[in-house]
Design a protein around this motif. Structure first.
Motif, PDB file in Angstrom:
ATOM      1  N   PRO A 451       4.325   7.710   0.114  1.00 56.07           N
ATOM      2  CA  PRO A 451       2.822   7.438  -0.061  1.00 56.07           C
ATOM      3  C   PRO A 451       2.355   7.227  -1.475  1.00 56.07           C
ATOM      4  N   LEU A 452       2.873   8.100  -2.409  1.00 52.52           N
ATOM      5  CA  LEU A 452       2.333   7.927  -3.773  1.00 52.52           C
ATOM      6  C   LEU A 452       2.772   6.926  -4.407  1.00 52.52           C
ATOM      7  N   CYS A 455       0.668   4.217  -3.225  1.00 48.28           N
ATOM      8  CA  CYS A 455      -0.670   4.277  -3.978  1.00 48.28           C
ATOM      9  C   CYS A 455      -0.421   3.650  -5.166  1.00 48.28           C
ATOM     10  N   LEU A 631      -2.135   3.796   4.181  1.00 46.73           N
ATOM     11  CA  LEU A 631      -2.368   5.132   3.609  1.00 46.73           C
ATOM     12  C   LEU A 631      -3.625   5.819   4.292  1.00 46.73           C
ATOM     13  N   GLU A 634      -6.382  11.076   2.719  1.00 45.57           N
ATOM     14  CA  GLU A 634      -5.987  12.176   2.105  1.00 45.57           C
ATOM     15  C   GLU A 634      -5.187  11.877   1.112  1.00 45.57           C
ATOM     16  N   GLN A 635      -4.246  10.959   1.449  1.00 45.48           N
ATOM     17  CA  GLN A 635      -2.816  10.551   0.697  1.00 45.48           C
ATOM     18  C   GLN A 635      -3.572  10.018  -0.821  1.00 45.48           C
ATOM     19  N   THR A 638      -5.016  12.533  -2.866  1.00 42.73           N
ATOM     20  CA  THR A 638      -3.896  13.370  -3.457  1.00 42.73           C
ATOM     21  C   THR A 638      -3.426  12.368  -4.834  1.00 42.73           C
TER      22      THR A 638
END
Length: 685
Positions: A451-452, A455, A631, A634-635, A638
């Motif tokens: 996920p990051l 992002c 995504l 919340e992801q 974060t």
């Protein structure tokens, strides 16, 4: 969006197209590869935030238009203009027409269509009066005078100001007084020579050129002398001067110009007149201007946005009633000779406004507002008209990026649009639907698994897309405000302290809430984009934030709200605006004085800097497209926290920090002495 905003995109996709396309002697098609089309669609959405027609769209490039949609409406106006132009009866030289439609059906689109058709074909003057800008309803006549003067400042069909078209016609006709077979000037030719000829005559001590022109106009137009102040004739002729024209236009609008300049132009001074004096004189001045200019061209006056409820006048009348009364007064007082080419007044409104407000008014107001009979209703869209509308919008988009799709409505499908047409939607809903559904896969490469990492990938994608058209984003108040608001929301609950880059201090501030709906019932829009509520060193703070990248009218409207801390429950107001725009303010303008008031009482001006807003625009775009990038909210939050995208952003910290109380240095310019500007929104220019 201006054509220039697409230039970087167009160059990029032309190169990309050449790289994708392989020579193939068996295929001479010029259709672009799907990959190129998808990349262009992923970079820019032409339907995004474009559903509402504003004054700049009426005057500027305008919207892609399906001329068959509501053709009966625009045709009715053009027929009315032909009627007033050709009629030999003075009783038929002023006509008023009403259009009705619900919000978003396309009232302003039709006005924009008419304006651009007149601009292409010529033969008429166009005046646009948006009630959305009329905030002080006690000064409605004076504000309309400024709408009239400002409208004629816009270019007409001959590539010069409409004022200059009229002045050229006056000068050409005046030349007949001494030459029975004169060679007429084209406007650009006359404007180019005017100042030089004037200066030569002055140096040779011949009769003053302007005195001579005014005398000749009045000699040819005998009746003008009885119905128009010769000073108005003089001021309109002065618009031919590149040196003096701006002063003459300010004088025509009722603004004060320096006494020495008024004397130089041979015009009486407006000095010592207050707004009430100007209001008392405005209707007479408007009537004289319209009488004179309609000798040379028919005039179309469009009253738009009258349904907006901004305020009440002293008698308690709201905007629709005040505008209707103004139309009635114009209808009753506009004197037209049998040689006049006439005036048509068009008023657009919602059906309920007509039925429940205008029709209920006494004193013959309904009959004057709609002298041609009952209002003309606009039609809703069907599948066929939706397909044509989408083709128009996408034709411009694909032309700008240098691509030709095989299907002109790609990425939409015909069946989709036909199905949408079964709902009989208004134009605005169709464009909004298109904005939501104008998408394909942005990237050819697979999305990262983590996920990051997704992002990071998405943020880079959006940064590049925004960078290509950053100028467009920097003109979009809403996009900037949404990005700032999102940044502050991501900081809720965080302890913010320390110094900003400019040395202001954050004293243990904790954001508790960000409120985006700050608009009271009396306002037609959110002049304060959002409000930050929190605690700073144990004290409650409520910061109202307004992003204003537009004209002075919008700036003054926002500043008035930012200064009204009691009404909006603020502990301070904050204006966000580019430094270059602030530096263009006039020191004696109402906007500048309102900004000084804001800073003196503890509010703040924060400079909008490209490098600081760009990452916020990009991460907000990622959030808006989170499903596309697979995504969750919340992801993304974060990721924002981990990378400290909002926490370390200088622009966000500057808004939250103690105000510096500083305004950028404002340079005086040649027009600063012209303006005796007013203290209400609609006439701050």
């Amino acid at each position: 969006m201006n054509n220039s905003d697409f230039a970087p995109i167009a160059r990029f996709y032309r190169i990309l197209r050449r790289l994708h396309r392989q020579p193939n002697p068996m295929n001479n098609s010029d259709f672009a590869p799907i990959a190129d089309l998808n990349a262009a669609i992923g970079s820019h959405n032409p339907f995004k935030k474009n559903a509402i027609v504003k004054a700049q769209d009426v005057w500027g490039k305008g919207f892609p238009d399906v001329e068959t949609l509501n053709a009966h409406v625009s045709d009715a106006v053009l027929q009315a203009m032909e009627q007033v132009k050709t009629s030999t009866s003075t009783q038929e030289k002023v006509i008023s027409v009403v259009f009705t439609a619900e919000k978003g059906v396309g009232k302003s689109h039709v006005i924009s269509r008419i304006r651009h058709r007149l601009e292409r074909e010529g033969g008429a003057l166009f005046v646009y009066a948006s009630a959305d800008e009329y905030v002080d309803l006690n000064l409605i006549k004076y504000q309309f005078q400024q709408s009239l003067v400002d409208s004629l400042r816009h270019k007409g069909s001959q590539g010069v100001m409409q004022w200059q078209e009229v002045a050229t016609a006056m000068a050409n006709e005046a030349s007949k007084a001494s030459n029975p077979d004169p060679q007429p000037f084209a406007p650009k030719q006359l404007i180019e020579k005017f100042d030089k000829v004037y200066a030569n005559r002055e140096s040779e001590k011949k009769q003053n050129l302007m005195d001579r022109l005014v005398d000749q106009v009045l000699m040819i137009k005998h009746d003008v002398l009885f119905h128009v102040d010769p000073d108005i004739v003089r001021a309109i002729l002065w618009t031919l001067s590149q040196k003096q024209g701006a002063y003459a236009i300010n004088w025509l609008s009722g603004k004060e110009i320096a006494s020495g300049k008024a004397e130089e132009l041979g015009l009486p001074s407006h000095a010592n007149k207050n707004n009430q004096d100007r209001e008392a004189e405005a209707l007479k001045t408007v009537g004289q201007i319209l009488y004179l200019v309609s000798q040379y061209n028919p005039v179309l006056i469009c009253f738009d946005e009258i349904d907006v409820i901004n305020d009440c006048d002293e008698a308690g009348n709201q905007t629709p009633e005040v505008i209707a009364d103004l139309v009635k007064r114009l209808y009753d007082t506009l004197y037209q000779s049998d040689r006049s080419l006439g005036v048509v007044m068009l008023t657009v409104m919602m059906p309920d406004t007509w039925s429940n407000t205008i029709r209920q008014l006494s004193g013959g107001i309904p009959d004057r507002v709609a002298s041609k009979g009952k209002p003309i209703a606009l039609s809703y869209m069907d599948g066929k008209s939706i397909i044509e509308l989408v083709k128009c919008w996408l034709q411009d988009f694909y032309a700008e990026v240098g691509l030709t799709p095989q299907d002109p409505i790609y990425p939409f499908e015909k069946e989709q649009l036909i199905e949408l047409g079964k709902e009989k939607p208004p134009v605005r809903k169709v464009l909004s639907w298109c904005a939501d559904n104008f998408k394909v896969a942005v990237a050819v490469d697979p999305l990262p698994k983590e996920p990051l990492e997704r992002c990071e990938f998405a943020l880079n994608q959006e940064k590049n897309a925004i960078l290509a058209i950053l100028d467009s984003f920097l003109e979009d108040n809403s996009a900037i405000a949404f990005a700032l608001s999102f940044g502050f929301e991501s900081l809720i609950g965080k302890n913010l302290e320390g110094e900003t880059s400019t040395g202001e201090v954050l004293n243990q501030l904790i954001i508790e809430e960000v409120i985006e709906d700050v608009k009271p019932e009396s306002d037609n829009k959110n002049w304060i984009n959002f409000k930050i509520i929190g605690q700073e060193s144990g004290k409650v703070v409520k910061i109202g934030v307004s992003v204003v990248q537009g004209k002075q009218r919008s700036l003054l409207a926002a500043l008035k709200r930012l200064n009204d801390w009691d009404k909006f429950e603020l502990t301070r107001g904050c204006l966000v605006r580019s430094r270059s725009l602030v530096e263009k303010m006039k020191k004696n303008s109402a906007s500048y004085k309102a900004l000084e008031e804001l800073l003196n009482k503890g509010g703040e001006y924060v400079e909008l800097i490209e490098e600081e807003i760009q990452p916020l625009l990009a991460i907000h775009a990622v959030y808006e497209k989170r499903e596309q990038y697979q995504l969750s909210a919340e992801q993304i939050l974060t990721f924002v926290e981990e990378k400290q995208i909002a926490f370390d952003n200088p622009l966000l910290r500057e808004i939250l920090s103690d105000p510096s109380g500083e305004i950028p240095e404002v340079e005086d310019d040649i027009f600063s002495e012209l303006a005796s500007e007013n203290t209400h929104d609609a006439v701050d220019d």
